[in-house]
Design a protein around this motif. Structure first.
Motif, short mmCIF file in Angstrom:
data_model
loop_
_atom_site.label_atom_id
_atom_site.label_comp_id
_atom_site.label_asym_id
_atom_site.label_seq_id
_atom_site.Cartn_x
_atom_site.Cartn_y
_atom_site.Cartn_z
N PRO A 93 0.77 -1.07 0.06
CA PRO A 93 0.00 -0.11 -0.15
C PRO A 93 0.78 1.42 0.03
O PRO A 93 0.28 2.28 -0.16
CB PRO A 93 -0.71 -0.21 1.28
CG PRO A 93 -0.64 -1.48 1.86
CD PRO A 93 0.78 -1.95 1.14
N SER A 163 -7.54 -1.24 2.02
CA SER A 163 -7.48 -1.67 0.70
C SER A 163 -8.88 -1.24 0.03
O SER A 163 -9.94 -1.21 0.57
CB SER A 163 -7.47 -3.01 0.43
OG SER A 163 -7.89 -3.61 -0.76
N PRO A 164 -8.81 -0.63 -1.31
CA PRO A 164 -10.08 -0.42 -1.98
C PRO A 164 -10.70 -1.54 -2.27
O PRO A 164 -11.88 -1.20 -2.86
CB PRO A 164 -9.40 0.39 -3.19
CG PRO A 164 -8.05 -0.21 -3.29
CD PRO A 164 -7.55 -0.46 -1.99
N PHE A 165 -10.38 -2.83 -2.01
CA PHE A 165 -11.22 -3.86 -2.22
C PHE A 165 -11.78 -4.60 -0.99
O PHE A 165 -12.39 -5.39 -1.24
CB PHE A 165 -10.13 -4.99 -3.02
CG PHE A 165 -9.38 -4.47 -4.24
CD1 PHE A 165 -10.22 -4.22 -5.38
CD2 PHE A 165 -8.26 -4.29 -4.23
CE1 PHE A 165 -9.65 -3.79 -6.52
CE2 PHE A 165 -7.49 -3.82 -5.32
CZ PHE A 165 -8.08 -3.70 -6.54
N GLY A 198 -5.63 7.81 -8.34
CA GLY A 198 -5.79 6.56 -8.08
C GLY A 198 -5.19 5.91 -9.42
O GLY A 198 -5.54 6.42 -10.63
N HIS A 199 -4.38 4.69 -9.27
CA HIS A 199 -4.07 4.03 -10.45
C HIS A 199 -4.96 3.03 -10.81
O HIS A 199 -5.85 2.38 -9.93
CB HIS A 199 -2.51 3.34 -10.13
CG HIS A 199 -1.43 4.41 -10.28
ND1 HIS A 199 -1.24 4.92 -8.99
CD2 HIS A 199 -0.53 4.78 -11.17
CE1 HIS A 199 -0.24 5.75 -9.32
NE2 HIS A 199 -0.05 5.64 -10.57
N PHE A 202 -6.31 -0.14 -9.16
CA PHE A 202 -7.13 -0.21 -8.02
C PHE A 202 -8.87 -0.06 -8.53
O PHE A 202 -9.80 -0.14 -7.50
CB PHE A 202 -6.83 1.05 -7.34
CG PHE A 202 -5.46 0.85 -6.60
CD1 PHE A 202 -5.35 -0.27 -5.69
CD2 PHE A 202 -4.46 1.78 -6.97
CE1 PHE A 202 -4.23 -0.47 -5.16
CE2 PHE A 202 -3.40 1.42 -6.19
CZ PHE A 202 -3.02 0.45 -5.26
N PHE A 265 -12.99 4.42 -6.42
CA PHE A 265 -12.63 3.23 -5.86
C PHE A 265 -14.13 2.58 -5.41
O PHE A 265 -15.00 3.22 -4.91
CB PHE A 265 -11.68 3.31 -4.53
CG PHE A 265 -10.66 4.03 -4.91
CD1 PHE A 265 -9.67 3.45 -5.75
CD2 PHE A 265 -10.31 4.86 -4.04
CE1 PHE A 265 -8.50 4.18 -6.02
CE2 PHE A 265 -8.98 5.69 -4.35
CZ PHE A 265 -8.15 5.39 -5.49
#
Ligand code: HEM
Length: 323
Positions: A93, A163-165, A198-199, A202, A265
């Motif tokens: 992260p 985490s964005p997940f 944000g990449h 993600f 996200f």
């Protein structure tokens, strides 16, 4: 009686604000030992920002990732864990953290003027505050006297950073573990994600193959899905502004985007489908005053999370090297 009581309170408050409590953070901590501290920090942040506005989100995210893992003690700045683990800054992260050169530049100026006095943790807290203000966000007065940690927490960064997940329940737990309410989590996340990028890895599943359905996320605004798809290169590794339409201004605009299904996200967008967090998004979207007030309070709290003071920790000479 009322007036007398008020007078006593004022005197007590004045006396106690003039006493430096050993080991406590204090607004006047550097008044005698390094008076130009804040001027040097803000001047250096300004000169870096003039060249590159992405410095501001870099500092804000670094502050957040530092505070959440082992307290705000400058640990992501270290280039070695001192043990068998890699340093915290190499945990997944933290791989896109940036702004280290700015912290080093400030540190080197301060070491030239007041050697061995100002901690890297105070520099990071102050530089992040100034970056927020210089990006159109609010100003607030910080307390100082943080000291630097000697350890870097690679495993902690993997475990404790969000985490964005993750779903809202998991994120609420991570913030609760650090003493933040659901509303504080929302105000911090919305403020943080109102600048920076944000990449694509993600969020690319959101416009292409959400939860293995081969369809976009139904919560994602269809126009925004087309925009995100076009913005990510064929390999999907590009970076896209977090806050579409207000990329460099620290304001409440991200909450308006979330209301329209334009969150970047999945984790951010899910806050709008969850009854524990939705009302706070509506509140901050409706009032920038409420957003700024609550954002300041939550940032003050984050800037004081798990700090080392008094005789704990150290004052590093180089922010990357523990001593
Ligand atoms: C709620 C949980 C959060 C999650 C899951 C999360 C996740 C992420 C992710 C995945 C990125 C993109 C990183 C990249 O692509 O390089 C990001 C960017 C960012 N986050 Fe968060 N974040 C959260 C909360 C916060 C908070 C509380 C703050 C600060 C108060 C914050 C500040 C930022 C900033 C400023 C960026 C842009 C960084 C840059 O442009 O360099 N985030 N976040």
């Amino acid at each position: 009686m009322g007036a007398k009581f008020l007078l006593v309170l004022v005197v007590v408050a004045t006396v106690s604000s003039n006493c430096r409590v050993k080991g406590a953070l204090d607004r006047g901590f550097y008044d005698d030992s390094c008076p130009p501290f804040e001027v040097i920090v803000s001047g250096t942040v300004q000169s870096f920002l003039d060249r590159d506005p992405s410095v501001a989100p870099g500092l804000l995210r670094m502050l957040f990732h530092d505070a959440f893992v082992g307290g705000l003690d400058g640990s992501p700045l270290l280039n070695s864990s001192g043990g068998s683990d890699p340093p915290e800054r190499l945990a997944t992260p933290n791989l896109s953290l940036h702004g280290f050169d700015l912290i080093d530049a400030i540190k080197s100026k301060l070491e030239g003027i007041c050697p061995g006095i100002v901690s890297c943790a105070d520099i990071l807290a102050t530089a992040a505050r100034d970056a927020i203000t210089l990006s159109g966000g609010p100003f607030w007065r910080l307390k100082f006297g943080r000291r630097d940690g000697r350890r870097s927490f690679f495993q902690g960064a993997l475990k404790d950073l969000p985490s964005p997940f993750e779903n809202t329940t998991a994120l609420l737990k991570k913030f609760r573990n650090r003493g933040f309410s659901a509303e504080e989590m929302v105000v911090l996340q919305g403020g943080g994600h109102s600048i920076g990028v944000g990449h694509c890895p993600f969020f690319r599943d959101r416009y292409s193959n959400f939860s293995g359905t081969a369809q976009p996320d139904p919560a994602l605004n269809p126009t925004h899905a087309i925009f995100l798809k076009a913005s990510c290169d064929p390999n999907g590794n590009a970076a896209v502004a977090n806050d579409h339409g207000s990329a460099h201004l620290l304001d409440n605009h991200y909450f308006l985007n979330i209301q329209k299904g334009k969150g970047l996200f999945n984790s951010d967008q899910e806050f709008y489908s969850d009854s524990r967090t939705r009302k706070s998004i509506d509140k901050y979207a409706a009032s920038s005053e409420k957003f700024y007030l609550d954002f300041i309070k939550a940032m003050e709290k984050m800037s004081e999370l798990g700090v080392l003071t008094g005789s704990h920790g150290s004052i590093r000479t180089h922010c990357a090297i523990a001593k």
